[in-house]
Design a protein around this motif. Sequence first.
Motif, short mmCIF file in Angstrom:
data_model
loop_
_atom_site.label_atom_id
_atom_site.label_comp_id
_atom_site.label_asym_id
_atom_site.label_seq_id
_atom_site.Cartn_x
_atom_site.Cartn_y
_atom_site.Cartn_z
N ARG A 14 0.83 -1.21 0.00
CA ARG A 14 0.00 0.00 0.00
C ARG A 14 0.86 1.26 0.00
NH1 ARG A 14 -1.76 3.40 3.72
NH2 ARG A 14 -0.88 2.14 5.41
N LYS A 15 1.89 1.27 0.83
CA LYS A 15 2.76 2.44 0.90
C LYS A 15 3.48 2.67 -0.42
CE LYS A 15 3.78 2.97 5.86
NZ LYS A 15 2.68 2.26 6.48
N ALA A 16 3.97 1.59 -1.04
CA ALA A 16 4.66 1.73 -2.32
C ALA A 16 3.71 2.20 -3.41
CB ALA A 16 5.31 0.40 -2.70
N ALA A 17 2.50 1.66 -3.41
CA ALA A 17 1.50 2.06 -4.40
C ALA A 17 1.16 3.54 -4.26
CB ALA A 17 0.24 1.21 -4.26
N ASN A 18 1.23 4.05 -3.05
CA ASN A 18 0.98 5.48 -2.84
C ASN A 18 1.98 6.34 -3.63
OD1 ASN A 18 -1.27 5.97 -1.17
ND2 ASN A 18 -0.17 5.27 0.63
N PHE A 19 3.24 5.93 -3.64
CA PHE A 19 4.26 6.70 -4.36
C PHE A 19 4.01 6.65 -5.87
CE2 PHE A 19 6.55 6.20 -0.36
CZ PHE A 19 7.18 7.44 -0.23
N LEU A 20 3.67 5.47 -6.38
CA LEU A 20 3.41 5.34 -7.81
C LEU A 20 2.18 6.13 -8.23
CD1 LEU A 20 4.24 1.57 -8.29
CD2 LEU A 20 5.47 3.47 -9.33
N SER A 21 1.12 6.04 -7.43
CA SER A 21 -0.11 6.77 -7.78
C SER A 21 0.11 8.27 -7.70
CB SER A 21 -1.25 6.34 -6.85
OG SER A 21 -0.98 6.67 -5.51
N GLY A 37 7.73 -10.04 -10.51
CA GLY A 37 8.08 -10.85 -9.36
C GLY A 37 7.04 -10.77 -8.26
N SER A 38 7.24 -11.56 -7.24
CA SER A 38 6.25 -11.66 -6.16
C SER A 38 6.20 -10.41 -5.29
CB SER A 38 6.55 -12.90 -5.29
OG SER A 38 7.88 -12.86 -4.80
N THR A 39 7.31 -9.71 -5.15
CA THR A 39 7.33 -8.53 -4.28
C THR A 39 6.36 -7.46 -4.74
OG1 THR A 39 9.64 -8.92 -3.68
CG2 THR A 39 8.78 -6.70 -3.32
N VAL A 40 6.24 -7.26 -6.05
CA VAL A 40 5.44 -6.14 -6.55
C VAL A 40 3.99 -6.51 -6.85
CG1 VAL A 40 7.46 -4.97 -7.47
CG2 VAL A 40 6.16 -6.54 -8.94
N LEU A 41 3.62 -7.77 -6.69
CA LEU A 41 2.24 -8.17 -6.97
C LEU A 41 1.22 -7.39 -6.15
CD1 LEU A 41 2.25 -12.06 -7.40
CD2 LEU A 41 1.48 -10.35 -9.06
N GLY A 42 1.50 -7.24 -4.86
CA GLY A 42 0.58 -6.51 -3.99
C GLY A 42 0.46 -5.05 -4.37
N ILE A 43 1.54 -4.48 -4.89
CA ILE A 43 1.52 -3.08 -5.34
C ILE A 43 0.56 -2.94 -6.51
CG2 ILE A 43 2.90 -1.22 -6.32
CD1 ILE A 43 5.33 -2.50 -4.88
N LEU A 194 12.13 3.73 -6.66
CA LEU A 194 11.34 3.18 -5.55
C LEU A 194 11.73 1.72 -5.39
CD1 LEU A 194 8.99 3.55 -3.52
CD2 LEU A 194 7.43 2.89 -5.37
N LEU A 195 12.49 1.42 -4.35
CA LEU A 195 12.96 0.06 -4.07
C LEU A 195 12.05 -0.57 -3.02
CD1 LEU A 195 15.12 -2.22 -4.29
CD2 LEU A 195 16.36 -1.04 -2.44
N CYS A 196 11.47 -1.72 -3.35
CA CYS A 196 10.54 -2.39 -2.44
C CYS A 196 11.08 -3.76 -2.06
CB CYS A 196 9.17 -2.53 -3.11
SG CYS A 196 8.45 -0.95 -3.57
N VAL A 197 11.10 -4.03 -0.76
CA VAL A 197 11.71 -5.26 -0.27
C VAL A 197 10.83 -5.84 0.84
CG1 VAL A 197 13.84 -6.35 0.53
CG2 VAL A 197 13.96 -4.18 -0.72
N SER A 198 10.65 -7.16 0.80
CA SER A 198 9.81 -7.83 1.79
C SER A 198 10.43 -9.16 2.19
CB SER A 198 8.41 -8.06 1.21
OG SER A 198 7.61 -8.81 2.10
#
Length: 243
Positions: A14-21, A37-43, A194-198
Motif C-alpha cells: 500500500r505504501k509503495a502504491a501510494n508513491f506510484l499513484s 516478481g512476487s514482491t510487486v504483486l501486492g503493489i 522506488l525500491l521495495c523489499v519484503s
Amino acid sequence: MKIIRATDYRDMSRKAANFLSAQVILKENCVLGLATGSTVLGIYEQLIQWYNKGDIDFSAVSTVNLDEYAGLSSEDPNSYGYYMNTNLFRHINIDPRRCHLPDGTAADLTAECLHYEELIQQLGGIDMQLLGLGENGHIGFNEPHQSFAQMTHVVELSESTRAANARFFSSEEDVPKQAVTMGVKRIMQARRILLCVSGQRKARILKEVLFGPVIPAIPGSILQMHPRLTVVADADALAEIRG
C-alpha cells in the motif's frame, strides 16, 4: 535516501502504491519503469483497486519494464509480458501501445537492446523506476559482476537467480539461461527510484545494499548514489537495520 518502514507485506504494498499513484497524479503522462516478481504483486493489486474506485487514471501513462527472458514471447505464461498483462495492464485503462518490454524473441538481441535504449530516450526517460531486490543483490537482471553494467544488455542468469525463479516454472531446467535487462546506468538515470523489499530472506542483502560498500559484486549497492531513492520495506526485511 529515504526509508519507509512498513509493518508487513500488505502495508509495504500500500505504501509503495501510494508513491506510484502520486507520480501518476502529479504528471499524468509520466513514464513508469516497472518490475515483476512476487514482491510487486501486492503493489499492482492496490493500484488496480484504486483505479476501479476512480482514484487514478492511467490513460496517458507510458511504461517500460526492466527486463524479459530471452526466448519467451509475451504469450508465454512464464514471460514478463504475460505477467504484466495478467497482473496489471488488462485491469486498468492504460493504452497497450504505451506499454513496453524488451522483446525476448528478437532474432538479434543486441540490436533489440539498442532499440530499447532508443525507445526510453524517445519517451524522455523514466520518471519513477520501481525495483525489487534479488537475494544476491541484483536489480533488474543485473547480476553480481566485476563491473557495473551500463545500458540495456543481454545477461547470463546466475544459478542462484534461476533457482529463485524456478518456482514460476515446471522445473529449474525450464528457466531461461539468458535475459534482456536494463543496465545499472539506465536504472540510475531514472528521476526517482522506488525500491521495495519484503521478507526475512532479504534482510541481510538489504543491509549490504543500503549501508555496505558500493561494489559491482552487489549490484543494488549503486542505489546509494541515487539522489532520490525511496526504500519501502517491511519489518522482516528491515530486521538488520536499526533506527
